[in-house]
Design an enzyme around this catalytic site. Structure first.
Site, PDB file in Angstrom:
ATOM      1  N   ASP A 140     -31.707  56.914 -90.897  1.00 46.08           N
ATOM      2  CA  ASP A 140     -32.186  55.723 -90.154  1.00 46.08           C
ATOM      3  C   ASP A 140     -31.398  54.640 -90.507  1.00 46.08           C
ATOM      4  OD1 ASP A 140     -33.642  57.773 -89.111  1.00 46.08           O
ATOM      5  OD2 ASP A 140     -35.475  57.230 -89.984  1.00 46.08           O
ATOM      6  N   GLU A 200     -37.729  66.089 -96.575  1.00 42.26           N
ATOM      7  CA  GLU A 200     -37.750  65.538 -97.969  1.00 42.26           C
ATOM      8  C   GLU A 200     -39.041  65.546 -98.852  1.00 42.26           C
ATOM      9  OE1 GLU A 200     -34.780  63.526 -94.911  1.00 42.26           O
ATOM     10  OE2 GLU A 200     -37.082  63.729 -95.144  1.00 42.26           O
ATOM     11  N   ASP A 205     -34.985  67.890 -88.798  1.00 41.66           N
ATOM     12  CA  ASP A 205     -35.404  66.617 -89.270  1.00 41.66           C
ATOM     13  C   ASP A 205     -36.254  66.773 -90.415  1.00 41.66           C
ATOM     14  OD1 ASP A 205     -35.305  63.824 -89.305  1.00 41.66           O
ATOM     15  OD2 ASP A 205     -36.237  63.588 -87.304  1.00 41.66           O
TER      16      ASP A 205
END
Length: 801
Positions: A543, A482, A479
């Site tokens: 998301d 970025e 996860d």
């Protein structure tokens, strides 16, 4: 009761987090926020900077493809006309001192290489290079070969020409142009010279050039190419905006997009293709801004932060271009069979009891599934990643993993590369220097961010991940990734200007490599990506909101991602942010199960029985569909790894000569033979569907359609699903886990209407070799032309009726 209260408290905190973050906007450009996407386009329209426009070829050696370009110096000057102020590029003299040390019109190296008979490489430099032959993590072998054998050279009037069987490249000396042509001699695109724009338009356009910035004296390139009338552009990564990028400005900077209905991207990829028959890979990790005719309709401006231009140009149809691009940057590895099954998750399962309970109920309700995912709550403190199961909530994590494995479940675990100061690992990371540093050598953020350009960091990290994999964990959720500090100093010796976009690739690789080493399998579950990340499957779409528009945006992102060289992709079925409305969940599930990888994840509840018996029955039917289609899914996946094709495929990739296929962004091909049109509206029983030229057969009803527009009714599965006529779609007997499937018996559903034969692909997991199977019809009897397994597998031929 205390444990139960604690779990309820944790759930409330998770809900609060989701509700709060659901209101957060993406990192909008121009707001001056941390990790804001870096748009370099302003560097190319500043009155302060100096611009060097490629003017002519000073020298060129046809044997090596190496030469020199002369760049003329320009600056912007204002010009008033009829009460309107314009910015105009005008030639200027040198402004350096001593004058004799610096050229007013520098003569700088460029070269044209050939990687294959379809791939051309253009390199240009704006100054001295310290390490010109540095290996690249983006390329399969760290570098690209120069193979000129497939290209013949000829001297032409005013320039040079190279020709292969698929097209040609023409280098014009004065004014400088590099143009590419197809095999029939039609120009596909060309670089733009100042004369091309100054003499044909009043609009000030920057041609092929580089900029020297007054703020820091750094240099960046703007590679400008001609856009044709009717030209369409696709790719640039998992972009959720309009599928055709013509008329858009795309900023390629990895960003926690905080959703999927804005212009920022978790997975920007510096690659695109045109419907005119070419594609371009911008080989750099610096920020890039692509203007595809947004400012000026006839120009693609590739504004690249790098002081060196390195472009790969590909010739051909979409399949050819994807094959060539992935030959260069890598094709996806083949994920394990179990990964194609259903992943059941929510945010989050907190305990061993949660995991065992959801696994038990999946089997009780006869809903096939292969993965239970524990998200942020498997640590002692939620979100605080220390790679340890919470002893207060997991009595024996190893035994749980082993027990669930026996019942056909693999375990996936969430983690991230950021460490808060309260994390027990924070002091060790700082003491050992495993973090990205600021200019002072400290921590740029509140958190320590792992520096994956440091081999010691990779070793430390892989030991932590490896211990979990050795326990029996099947996959790691990779996860975030970025937010690598843009102003950070990395072990590689570079700043975040070069390392930020590369961070997801390093991160993906670190987890994929240790997973392969320990498990012998190719599987991660990642959110961020850069060019080359496709080698390490797989990635999911971030998301999503729980809306119809978000569902449609998710598909656009998947289609764009697939057109950027990624074979495998998933998304959070039903959306992530809030509880999913039942009708939306069922429609999204049909889309999700007809995606290469399928995960139900997000705000609870996600388990179908929480919605009632009728919902559970429909949920089961949809999941059953994919499990029965598993031989088709697995074979198509294998072909994707060999050809660089996406499983979720834009229509134009398979039907490039069908003009309508280039216009569709709300349908897709699942592999080569099944067309899926999801339902993006509430409680509808049919939808308009565009079918490429040919005959199509409704998978659920058997109804036959010809190419064109049709309003098609929905079947038992809430989506429109059609099969290309002449296809063989292999099926298998339903099982509750892929580990329980019997691959010795395969049903071959044959979709024949007017044709006399049908073909399909077969790939058995035990040998992993892709084979074609053909069935012919004679005297109303169907038979296999040649059994690729010589009777080792029992094939049962069925018609689509």
């Amino acid at each position: 009761m205390t444990v139960k209260r604690n779990i309820l408290k944790k759930i409330s905190l998770i809900i609060a987090f989701i509700v709060i973050t659901s209101g957060i906007n993406a990192q909008l450009q121009g707001m001056g926020l941390q990790n804001e996407p870096v748009d370099v386009s302003n560097d190319f329209n500043s009155f302060k900077n100096t611009y060097y426009l490629a003017n002519e070829v000073a020298s060129f050696d046809p044997a090596t493809g190496k030469g020199e370009l002369i760049y003329n110096r320009y600056e912007y000057k204002s010009r008033q006309a009829f009460n309107n102020m314009l910015g105009k590029l005008v030639p200027v003299d040198a402004n350096e001192f001593p004058e004799v040390e610096y050229a007013a019109s520098p003569k700088l190296p460029f070269q044209v290489d050939f990687v294959s008979d379809r791939t051309i490489r253009l390199i240009a430099t704006s100054g001295f290079e310290v390490n010109p032959s540095e290996e690249s993590l983006m390329l399969v072998n760290g570098k690209a070969n120069d193979d000129r054998s497939a290209w013949s050279y000829s001297k032409i009037d005013g320039g040079h020409k190279y020709t292969s069987q698929h097209g040609s490249v023409v280098i014009s000396i004065k004014p400088f142009h590099l143009a590419i042509f197809d095999a029939k001699g039609k120009q596909l695109t060309s670089t733009l010279h100042i004369n091309d724009v100054s003499e044909s338009t009043y609009t000030p356009i920057m041609p092929f050039a580089y900029v020297r910035k007054v703020a820091d004296y750094s240099r960046s390139f703007n590679a400008v190419f001609k856009l044709s009338s009717g030209e369409k552009i696709f790719g640039c990564g998992e972009s959720f905006t309009k599928l055709d990028k013509r008329g858009q400005k795309i900023v390629l900077w990895t960003d926690d997009a905080n959703g999927i209905e804005n212009e920022t991207m978790y997975k920007p990829i510096p690659f695109f293709m045109s419907n005119k028959g070419y594609g371009i890979f911008m080989h750099t990790s610096t920020p890039i801004t692509c203007d595809f005719g947004k400012y000026y309709d006839e120009a693609t401006q590739l504004m690249i932060g790098d002081d060196k231009l390195d472009l790969f140009l590909f010739l051909g149809e979409p399949k050819d271009i994807l094959d060539q691009y992935t030959n260069l940057t890598g094709k996806a590895s083949m994920p394990p069979l179990w990964s194609f099954g259903l992943w059941m998750s929510r945010i989050t399962y907190f305990s061993e009891a949660d995991g065992r309970n959801v696994a038990s109920l999946l089997r009780k309700h006869k809903i096939p599934s292969d993965v239970i995912h524990f998200d942020t709550g498997w640590f002692e403190t939620d979100w605080r990643c220390d790679y340890k199961f919470a002893s207060s909530r997991f009595d024996d994590a190893g035994k749980m993993i082993s027990d669930l494995k026996k019942d056909g479940f693999n375990i996936c675990l969430w983690q991230l590369p950021y460490f808060v100061p309260k994390n027990s690992l924070f002091p060790e990371i700082v003491d050992k220097g495993l973090y990205v540093k600021d200019a002072k050598g400290g921590v740029p953020y509140e958190d320590a961010v792992l520096d994956f350009s440091n081999p010691a960091t990779v070793d430390w990290y892989q030991e932590k991940i490896g211990n979990l994999l050795k326990m029996g964990v099947g996959a790691i959720k990779v996860d975030f990734g970025e937010a690598a500090p843009a102003n950070g100093i990395y072990h590689s010796g570079k700043t975040g200007y070069y390392e930020h976009n590369l961070y997801p690739l390093r991160y993906n690789k670190a987890v994929a490599d240790i997973t392969k080493q320990v498990k012998g399998e190719n599987i991660i579950w990642a959110r961020s990506a850069w060019a080359g990340s496709q080698r390490f499957p797989l990635h999911w779409g971030g998301d999503a909101a729980n809306t119809n528009n978000a569902m449609h945006a998710e598909l656009r992102g998947g289609l764009s991602f697939g057109a950027s060289g990624f074979s495998f992709w998933s998304h959070d079925v039903g959306g992530f942010v809030l509880k999913t409305p039942a009708d939306l969940y069922q429609r999204w599930l049909a889309f999700g199960m007809l995606t290469s990888h399928s995960r139900c994840h997000g705000m609870p509840p996600k388990e179908p029985w929480e919605y009632g018996e009728e919902f559970t029955d429909q949920f089961r039917k949809t999941v059953n569909l994919k499990y029965e289609l598993m031989p088709y899914v697995y074979a198509q996946a294998k072909q994707c790894t060999e050809k660089g094709l996406p499983m979720v495929r834009a229509l134009f990739i398979e039907f490039p000569n069908d003009p309508g296929s280039w216009l569709i962004d709300d349908e897709y091909l699942f592999g080569s033979d099944i067309l899926v049109a999801p339902l993006f509206e509430d409680k509808i029983s049919s939808r308009d569907v565009y079918l490429p030229k040919g005959t199509w057969i409704d998978y659920q009803t058997g109804q036959i359609y010809e190419g064109g527009w049709h309003n098609i009714a929905v079947g038992n599965i809430p989506a429109v699903i059609l099969v290309k006529e002449g296809s063989v779609i292999p099926h298998i007997k339903l099982a509750q886990s892929t580990s329980q499937m019997n691959w010795n018996n395969i049903d071959l559903k044959t979709y024949i209407s007017s044709s006399r034969s049908a073909k399909g692909l077969i790939c058995l997991p035990d040998d992993n070799e892709l084979k074609e199977i053909e069935i012919t019809q004679s005297n109303n009897k169907l038979q296999i032309v040649s059994d690729p397994y010589s009777g080792k597998t029992n094939f049962n031929i069925l018609t689509n009726n």
